[in-house]
Design a protein around this motif. Sequence first.
Motif, short mmCIF file in Angstrom:
data_model
loop_
_atom_site.label_atom_id
_atom_site.label_comp_id
_atom_site.label_asym_id
_atom_site.label_seq_id
_atom_site.Cartn_x
_atom_site.Cartn_y
_atom_site.Cartn_z
N LEU A 222 0.67 -1.14 0.02
CA LEU A 222 0.08 0.15 0.16
C LEU A 222 0.97 1.20 0.01
O LEU A 222 0.57 2.19 0.36
CB LEU A 222 -0.82 -0.02 1.11
N MET A 225 -0.67 4.59 -1.19
CA MET A 225 -1.38 5.24 -0.25
C MET A 225 -0.71 5.71 1.25
O MET A 225 -1.03 7.08 1.50
CB MET A 225 -2.13 4.12 0.48
N LEU A 229 -1.46 9.48 2.18
CA LEU A 229 -1.52 9.77 3.62
C LEU A 229 -0.85 10.85 4.43
O LEU A 229 -1.14 11.64 5.25
CB LEU A 229 -1.96 8.58 4.17
N GLN A 258 2.36 -0.67 5.80
CA GLN A 258 0.92 -1.27 5.62
C GLN A 258 0.14 -1.07 7.05
O GLN A 258 -1.20 -0.54 6.90
CB GLN A 258 1.03 -2.97 5.59
N GLU A 259 0.69 -1.11 8.12
CA GLU A 259 -0.05 -0.84 9.35
C GLU A 259 -0.24 0.74 9.76
O GLU A 259 -1.38 1.08 10.28
CB GLU A 259 0.93 -1.60 10.68
N VAL A 261 -0.68 2.80 7.39
CA VAL A 261 -1.72 3.28 6.31
C VAL A 261 -3.11 2.99 7.05
O VAL A 261 -3.88 3.89 7.05
CB VAL A 261 -1.70 2.43 4.98
N TYR A 262 -3.22 1.87 7.52
CA TYR A 262 -4.81 1.46 8.40
C TYR A 262 -4.72 2.56 9.60
O TYR A 262 -6.09 3.08 9.58
CB TYR A 262 -4.57 0.10 9.16
N ILE A 265 -5.70 5.92 8.04
CA ILE A 265 -7.08 5.95 7.57
C ILE A 265 -8.24 5.99 8.91
O ILE A 265 -9.06 6.89 8.40
CB ILE A 265 -7.30 4.69 6.72
N HIS A 266 -8.02 5.45 9.74
CA HIS A 266 -8.85 5.52 10.91
C HIS A 266 -8.74 6.84 11.47
O HIS A 266 -9.68 7.50 11.91
CB HIS A 266 -8.41 4.44 11.94
N MET B 225 -7.48 9.30 -2.00
CA MET B 225 -7.31 7.87 -1.77
C MET B 225 -8.25 7.00 -2.88
O MET B 225 -8.06 5.86 -3.20
CB MET B 225 -7.84 7.28 -0.43
N ARG B 232 -5.77 0.80 -8.79
CA ARG B 232 -5.18 -0.31 -8.46
C ARG B 232 -5.50 -1.61 -9.13
O ARG B 232 -4.77 -2.43 -9.21
CB ARG B 232 -5.22 -0.43 -6.77
N TYR B 262 -12.75 2.81 2.67
CA TYR B 262 -12.61 1.76 3.66
C TYR B 262 -12.70 0.27 3.15
O TYR B 262 -11.85 -0.55 3.72
CB TYR B 262 -13.81 2.15 4.69
#
Lengths: 272, 272
Positions: A222, A225, A229, A258-259, A261-262, A265-266, B225, B232, B262
């Motif tokens: 990701l 992303m 971000l 990756q983590e 990005v998560y 997003i939150h 995003m 992708r 999401y």
Amino acid sequence: MQAVKVFNNNAVSVVMPDGREAILVGNGLGFGRRPGDVIDKNRVSKVYYVQNELQTKFLKMLDNVTPQVMQAAERISLAAEEQGILLSSKSTISLVDHISFALERVEKGTFLPNLMLSETRMLYPKEYAVGQRALELVRQFCGVQLPEDEAGYIALHLVAGAADGALAYDTVKFVKAVKEIICDTYHCTFEEESLETTRLTVHLKFLAARILRHTPWQDAGLESMYTVLLQRDSRNEVCLQRINAYLRQEFDYELDHQEQVYLLIHLTKIVR
Amino acid sequence: MQAVKVFNNNAVSVVMPDGREAILVGNGLGFGRRPGDVIDKNRVSKVYYVQNELQTKFLKMLDNVTPQVMQAAERISLAAEEQGILLSSKSTISLVDHISFALERVEKGTFLPNLMLSETRMLYPKEYAVGQRALELVRQFCGVQLPEDEAGYIALHLVAGAADGALAYDTVKFVKAVKEIICDTYHCTFEEESLETTRLTVHLKFLAARILRHTPWQDAGLESMYTVLLQRDSRNEVCLQRINAYLRQEFDYELDHQEQVYLLIHLTKIVR
């Protein structure tokens, strides 16, 4: 057992070996007996116990519980103990309740979906394993196959009945610390009741579950992303660095892209 | 109550109004009485009930339950009923177990964090409200303030003890349908036990909770995003269109860009 009072040839009051008062009834068991005399157990046909209002209430609630359900519940408690889950003796009764209701549902053909089945499996693996063993035991003793959702309910029951929650405690500590870093970096507060905060909290708990159990995480690429971000808010990089510093120190762990990005997003839902 | 057998002046066997056999003991209550005669309730000093092995076991487990805990549990059951949550009579005993263990924990100063507190609040709002009312009732009857985490445990108990799960059923249907669309579009299968599948499932349940309760969602501007993610994989747009078509038809709802972001983020872990 020794007679306390002899009512007549067929009825005698005694104190039972466990210290409880009872009246024994049986043909001729009181014949020629006086207080202090030993009562012949073989002549007893019925045992009546002193029972207060509360006890009467209890028994009424448990009126139609079968010995099979009771046996299954006792074996499940034992299986839990073997997994190091210590329960109160009362918890067995609670299990009896769970099981007999689950059996009732199967009988009536109603299905009660367990919305937290997957989380239960993830966050409480030990209790979930006992829940699955419970399904086997119920099949064995009661001859009924309960659905997987009930394994989750039984696991939750074990969670609620546990004497302590060490793994849970670490998770809560983790979530609290990361939330504090976030609030501090972005000068924001969390609305505890909001959907966004709940989602972030759920996310952090899953992260904690992985970190505390050292489950590796594979990068799913990701990267694009990640860059987008990070550029959205200059504080994002600061926040991630602080969280990583905390995780390194406390858990010997570092978030990969990756983590991150998560997490970001939150965060976008909470940080304005 | 009418006498069945008169043992002597002080002991008489009867059938109680609820149909259970008992022996009543009291000064002179059997004096001059014969089978069929009415027994004077005011003379009864002790009631002995017939009790089988199973019942004896139950009562032993509930030995040190106080009437206060029992009262609180009964009032909580009532509060649940007022919310339309129908429980079995046995469930009250299960509540007794929960409460007395929670009180024990407070007394010993151990804290049992509830890892699913936020999900419980979100997915089972009605049961959670009763859980909070339960804390009030316990404070009122037992004089102890239990922590919020226990409200969550009590709510879960109500969930597990419910006779049906209409809202939960819709959620499960929703999650299943969307997962089928995903599998079909990407020609993929879900590893049910994996962390990624669990996260997607959790995500979908929260989405369902919002859709089923018609909670509006504010766009937090994840447009950049959105474009990156759509580009992708060409199947992403197809999948989102199919899910939206399903949601329109079944729930009169359409995902906005935020929600699509999401979903796609969660999908990246599963679709290769």
